[in-house]
Design a protein around this motif. Structure first.
Motif, short mmCIF file in Angstrom:
data_model
loop_
_atom_site.label_atom_id
_atom_site.label_comp_id
_atom_site.label_asym_id
_atom_site.label_seq_id
_atom_site.Cartn_x
_atom_site.Cartn_y
_atom_site.Cartn_z
N GLN A 2 1.36 -2.89 -11.29
CA GLN A 2 1.92 -3.93 -10.58
C GLN A 2 1.44 -4.60 -9.51
N GLY A 3 0.09 -3.88 -8.97
CA GLY A 3 -0.44 -4.47 -8.02
C GLY A 3 -0.68 -3.73 -6.78
N VAL A 4 0.07 -2.56 -6.70
CA VAL A 4 0.02 -1.76 -5.25
C VAL A 4 -1.03 -1.22 -5.13
N ALA A 5 -1.81 -0.88 -4.16
CA ALA A 5 -2.88 -0.30 -3.66
C ALA A 5 -2.14 1.15 -3.56
N VAL A 6 -2.85 2.13 -4.11
CA VAL A 6 -2.20 3.33 -4.12
C VAL A 6 -3.36 4.44 -3.78
N LEU A 7 -3.21 5.25 -2.50
CA LEU A 7 -4.05 6.31 -2.32
C LEU A 7 -3.40 7.74 -2.26
N VAL A 8 -4.17 8.37 -3.07
CA VAL A 8 -3.39 9.77 -3.37
C VAL A 8 -4.15 10.89 -2.80
N ILE A 9 -3.39 11.92 -2.23
CA ILE A 9 -4.15 12.78 -1.82
C ILE A 9 -3.50 13.98 -2.78
N SER A 10 -4.59 14.74 -3.42
CA SER A 10 -4.13 15.74 -3.99
C SER A 10 -5.14 16.97 -3.93
N SER A 11 -4.64 18.30 -4.09
CA SER A 11 -5.50 19.31 -4.09
C SER A 11 -5.76 20.00 -5.52
N GLU A 12 -4.91 19.08 -6.55
CA GLU A 12 -5.02 19.49 -7.86
C GLU A 12 -6.21 18.56 -8.67
N VAL A 51 0.79 -1.08 -0.21
CA VAL A 51 0.09 0.02 -0.01
C VAL A 51 0.82 1.19 0.04
N LEU A 52 0.87 2.13 -1.01
CA LEU A 52 1.53 3.21 -0.94
C LEU A 52 0.67 4.43 -0.71
N ILE A 53 0.80 5.40 0.09
CA ILE A 53 -0.02 6.67 0.47
C ILE A 53 0.92 7.54 -0.23
N VAL A 54 0.20 8.44 -1.02
CA VAL A 54 1.22 9.61 -1.47
C VAL A 54 0.63 10.96 -1.43
N ASP A 55 0.89 11.84 -0.45
CA ASP A 55 0.39 13.14 -0.25
C ASP A 55 0.99 14.29 -0.94
N GLU A 56 0.06 14.89 -1.88
CA GLU A 56 0.39 15.85 -2.79
C GLU A 56 1.56 15.46 -3.35
N PRO A 57 1.72 14.55 -4.30
CA PRO A 57 3.32 14.04 -4.98
C PRO A 57 3.68 15.19 -5.86
N THR A 58 2.90 15.92 -6.41
CA THR A 58 3.42 16.90 -7.53
C THR A 58 3.47 18.37 -6.99
N ARG A 59 3.32 18.58 -5.56
CA ARG A 59 3.26 20.06 -5.40
C ARG A 59 4.65 20.74 -5.66
N GLY A 60 4.62 21.79 -6.24
CA GLY A 60 5.92 22.40 -6.68
C GLY A 60 6.69 21.77 -7.67
N ILE A 61 6.38 20.83 -8.31
CA ILE A 61 6.90 20.16 -9.31
C ILE A 61 6.84 20.42 -10.58
N ASP A 62 7.52 20.83 -11.54
CA ASP A 62 7.19 21.18 -12.92
C ASP A 62 6.40 20.16 -13.83
N ARG A 64 3.13 8.85 -14.25
CA ARG A 64 3.34 7.56 -14.80
C ARG A 64 3.74 6.69 -13.77
N LEU A 65 4.48 6.91 -13.09
CA LEU A 65 5.13 6.08 -12.05
C LEU A 65 4.22 5.50 -11.15
N ILE A 66 3.15 6.42 -10.70
CA ILE A 66 2.23 5.97 -9.94
C ILE A 66 1.21 4.88 -10.61
N LEU A 67 0.85 5.28 -11.71
CA LEU A 67 -0.08 4.43 -12.61
C LEU A 67 0.71 2.94 -12.61
N GLU A 68 1.84 3.18 -13.04
CA GLU A 68 2.74 1.92 -13.31
C GLU A 68 2.72 1.13 -11.89
N LEU A 69 2.89 1.50 -10.74
CA LEU A 69 2.91 0.62 -9.46
C LEU A 69 1.38 0.30 -9.29
N ALA A 70 0.53 0.92 -9.79
CA ALA A 70 -0.95 0.48 -9.50
C ALA A 70 -1.03 -0.92 -10.30
#
Lengths: 509, 351
Positions: free
Chosen positions: A454-464, A426-437, A446-452
């Motif tokens: 491969q069977g990882v359960a992903v929880l994304v927190i994002s304000s965007e 399980v991977l929790i990512v909080d605002e993964p791209t804040r301040g990133i170009d 792409r990485l996050i989707l690739e992980l999913a």
């Protein structure tokens, strides 16, 4: 580049910089920066990190003197040798994280070094406080000028900086990513302030990674790439796609329509999670291979839920189950052992040890695996980091360099690598791209989707919201500490999510 | 880290009542200085009940003169600490200035008292200048610089004094009268130093260069950004601290009359303790000279009370240390409480 027939083009030029160049030793920070700011207009400056925007800002702020190029302010050629000279020339810079004096009052912060004085140079506090009160009223902000800056939110700190700019009668205001750390209610307030600045005939340079904002308030936009300006035009003449292409110099692939809804086993299950006064009765689950987004305003309690799941924060009731095994509360090590990873919101403070090397940071989560009889094997640490660096296309000098030397996007990749090296379930990512170009953002997505995949359960927190819609299979919306709606991706639109996050009076942040 | 997480999630109920809160916070700020008055009062009360001799005029005079020396050092130390530095060399500076100035009478018994004071202050000023240059322009942390000069200056003192010492017989009565002269039982020198404390407080509050010191201590990089001449201000703070330590040395010599190479030994920590107990934040940015002087008064009163009560000198230091700990933890508690209240308040306004 065209559009010279536009009537607004006749607005007076406040500042123009032509062909500025700045080298730091062998590093070519700026090759050819050209920009023209007009009175009463907001001009957006966009570009990936490392495109030279910061160097450009620092030239206008008087921090750096360009090696060549011509700077004109109100038609006069000028050279800004210090921040003092820039301020005297009417240029005010508002940084993303304002640097105020927490122990001094708002009024003192606004007037530092320029306090109105009475006879013998004594500071005239009543006059000072009254004028700050007037400026804040003009901006439509209720803050007591006598209160200390200690405890002001970032948005309020920016307001103090803007008040400072106004008190300086600055005619040119440069805002370096002012909205990056703001909630959407605060962004709205800031944009309203910018509108009032425009009405007072101030020329504004607005730097942001959020293109929606650029289109909302900016008349013109200049794109920089690799230290050069590549495009400068009225925003009405450039589509968002064109902008993005100009910024990255290539087309970005955007995730094609929904892949099949994942049907893996339930990996993360959260039931009735409650912390009095912070969040209550939060229940949801994430399946293996699924990306679930936790949407909502800043302050809705999303980060708190994430940190409670990971065990950094204690909760009062409820249960967290990972792969069928219930976790004790407040036990992050156990959470890690059960296969959870957390990429935190603030990577500099919480995700990385900035002074340590890339290799050490990547290896931090895998110490056991990398050591022999309690001694760390740096050879293995380096090869682990190199392996993940290659897989994540990390751009770095040497693996032993400190992570401080990396750009924001690459730092985020290091945090990701640290967790991926542990093969999380399980991977929790909080605002993964804040301040990133924009370019690196797409890679992180792409990485996050690739992980999913491969069977990882992903929880994304994002304000965007575009990010939420691009990544998530399911979207759970929080408002004021509660889950209020859940959408399947096919049913979700930005409008629906915003409505769910803000309805009932709305001002939550 | 944990505060960062908590900050965004203040439960709404935590925000205080709007109209009262301004008064509340300013009260807290004042409490920082005046809370120690309460402690002082209790101490005096209990000690004088246990041992009435404590309140004798003679004893009060001793306390006041001791406090005078420390209050002088505390003025300079406050300027330095407010700017997020520390001056550990003041004890050694006091020692060397005390000897060099009073020793002038052994060389030339007819020397003018003004020259003696000027030399004492000058010696201190030179030491402060050295500290200041190393800190402000050499960019060496002040803790390191002044720890080094603490030993260097003490070493010089020992070299200069040799086996020698100044004794009261060698000093003219006009010089000894500096510390002993009094009006209505209050030492004149204490009145002068009290005036200096008020003057320094007024200066720090009402002049730009005074506010600059707070700004530098509150956020050094922001201070640079708004164009504060940081190095110059820090240098001057150290110079003043040195000069005041020099002046304190001369007064010390006049008070004790016997000066060898141990004068002022260990004073630096007592001064820092007084300043911090008096509500000056150890990491700079806030606090006042008045508070620091009251801190000095408190510590000296405690010293004297323990002596009068016949408690061993060991307790003396232990209690000073304890007070320091209490003051610093209280300071932290107040700061975070204040931050909380202020955050709640901006929340109310922001909605």
């Amino acid at each position: 580049m065209t559009a010279d027939h536009n009537a607004d083009d006749f607005k007076a030029v406040a500042l123009s910089l032509q062909h500025a160049r700045k080298y730091f030793g062998a590093v070519h920070a700026l090759e050819d920066a050209t920009i023209t700011l007009r009175k009463g207009e907001a001009h957006a400056l966009v570009g990936e990190n490392g495109a030279g925007k910061s160097t450009l800002v620092k030239i206008l702020a008087g921090v750096h003197v360009p090696d060549s190029g011509v700077l004109e302010i109100r038609g006069q050629q000028i050279r800004l040798n210090s921040t003092r000279e820039a301020i005297a020339a009417g240029v005010a810079v508002i940084y993303q994280e304002p640097t105020l004096f927490p122990d001094l009052s708002i009024a003192e912060n606004v007037f530092m070094e320029r306090q109105p004085t009475r006879r013998f140079g004594r500071i005239d506090y009543p006059t000072m406080e009254r004028s700050v009160e007037e400026i804040l009223a003009q901006l439509g902000i209720k803050l007591d000028p006598r209160r200390l800056c200690l405890g002001l939110s970032i948005a309020e700190q920016q307001i103090v900086e803007i008040a400072k700019a106004l008190s300086l009668k600055a005619e040119i205001v440069i805002m370096d990513e002012p909205t990056a750390a703001l909630s959407s209610a605060e962004v709205d307030r800031l944009l309203a302030v910018i509108e009032s600045l425009k009405r007072s005939n101030v020329a504004i340079m607005f730097i942001s990674h959020r293109l929606e904002e650029v289109y909302r308030i900016c008349k013109r936009v200049t794109v920089m790439r690799d230290g050069r300006y590549v495009l400068s035009d009225a925003t009405s003449n450039v589509s968002q796609d064109q902008l993005v292409r100009a910024m990255v110099g290539r087309d970005l692939e955007i995730r094609s329509a929904t892949s099949d809804a994942p049907t893996g086993a339930e990996m993360l299950k959260v039931e009735h999670l409650t912390e009095e006064g912070v969040f209550s009765d939060v229940s949801f689950s994430v399946r293996a291979g699924e990306v679930v987004a936790l949407a909502g305003l800043v302050g809705a309690g999303r980060t708190e839920v994430a940190t409670a799941i990971f065990g950094i924060r204690r909760y009062d009731f409820g249960a967290v189950t990972v792969g069928g095994k219930r976790l004790r509360r407040g036990a992050p090590l156990e959470a890690m052992r059960s296969g959870i990873g957390l990429v935190p919101e603030d990577r500099r403070q919480q995700g990385l040890v900035m002074e340590m090397s890339i290799a050490r940071n990547v290896g931090l989560g895998s110490m056991k695996k990398l050591s022999h009889f309690g001694l760390l094997n740096s050879g293995r640490e380096n090869s682990l980091a190199q392996e993940w660096g290659a897989r994540l296309q990390l751009k770095y000098g040497r693996i032993g360099d400190s992570v401080e030397t990396l750009s924001g996007g690459n730092q985020q990749k290091v945090v990701l690598a640290k967790w991926l090296a542990r093969s999380p379930k399980v991977l929790i990512v909080d605002e993964p791209t804040r301040g990133i170009d924009v370019g690196t953002k797409a890679e992180v997505h792409r990485l996050i989707l690739e992980l999913a995949r491969q069977g990882v359960a992903v929880l994304v927190i994002s304000s965007e919201l575009p990010e939420v819609l691009a990544l998530a299979d399911r979207i759970v919306v929080m408002r004021e500490g509660r889950l209020v709606r859940e959408f399947a991706r096919k049913d979700a639109t930005e409008e629906l999510i915003v409505e769910a996050a803000t309805v009932s009076g709305g001002v939550a942040a | 880290m944990s505060t960062a997480i908590e900050s965004s999630t203040q439960p709404v109920s935590a925000s205080p009542v709007v109209p009262a809160e301004r008064r509340a916070t300013s009260l807290i700020l004042r409490a920082r200085e005046f809370g120690i008055f309460g402690v002082l009062f209790l101490f005096v009360l209990f000690t004088s009940i246990a041992q009435p001799r404590f309140l004798s005029l003679q004893n009060i005079k001793f306390i006041l003169i001791d406090t005078t020396v420390f209050a002088l050092l505390a003025i300079g130390e406050t300027l330095v600490i407010v700017s997020r530095n520390v001056d550990l060399s003041v004890g050694s500076v006091l020692g060397v200035a005390a000897f060099v100035s009073s020793n002038l009478y052994q060389i030339d018994p007819g020397i003018s008292i003004i020259v003696v004071f000027a030399v004492g202050i000058g010696v201190g000023l030179a030491c402060g200048l050295g500290n200041g240059i190393l800190v402000a322009f050499g960019k060496v942390p002040s803790l390191v610089v002044t720890l080094a000069t603490l030993y260097i200056i003490r070493g010089l003192d020992v070299l200069i004094v040799g086996g020698n010492q100044v004794v009261a017989n060698a000093l003219p009565s006009s010089f000894l009268a500096v510390a002993s002269g009094s009006v209505l039982g209050i030492p004149v020198i204490s009145i002068i130093v009290a005036a200096m404390v008020l003057l320094a407080a007024y200066y720090l509050r009402n002049f730009r260069s005074g506010r600059d010191l707070y700004a530098i201590g509150s956020n050094p990089s922001a201070a640079q950004l708004v164009g504060i001449p940081t190095s110059k201000r820090v240098l001057i703070a150290f110079v003043i601290s040195g000069a005041l330590a020099g002046l304190a040395g001369v007064i010390w010599a006049s008070y004790y009359g016997t000066i060898n190479s141990t004068a002022g030994n260990g004073y630096e920590l007592q001064v820092v303790a007084a300043v911090v107990v008096g509500g000056v934040a150890i990491f700079g940015g806030s606090g006042s000279v008045v508070g620091a002087a009251i801190g000095a008064l408190l510590l000296n009163t405690i010293n004297s009370a323990l002596y009068v009560l016949g408690v061993s000198a060991f307790w003396d230091q232990a209690i000073a240390g304890l007070l320091l700990l209490v003051a610093i933890s209280l300071d932290k508690g107040i700061a975070s409480y204040l931050a909380k209240v202020l955050r709640g308040r901006s929340r109310n306004h922001g909605a």
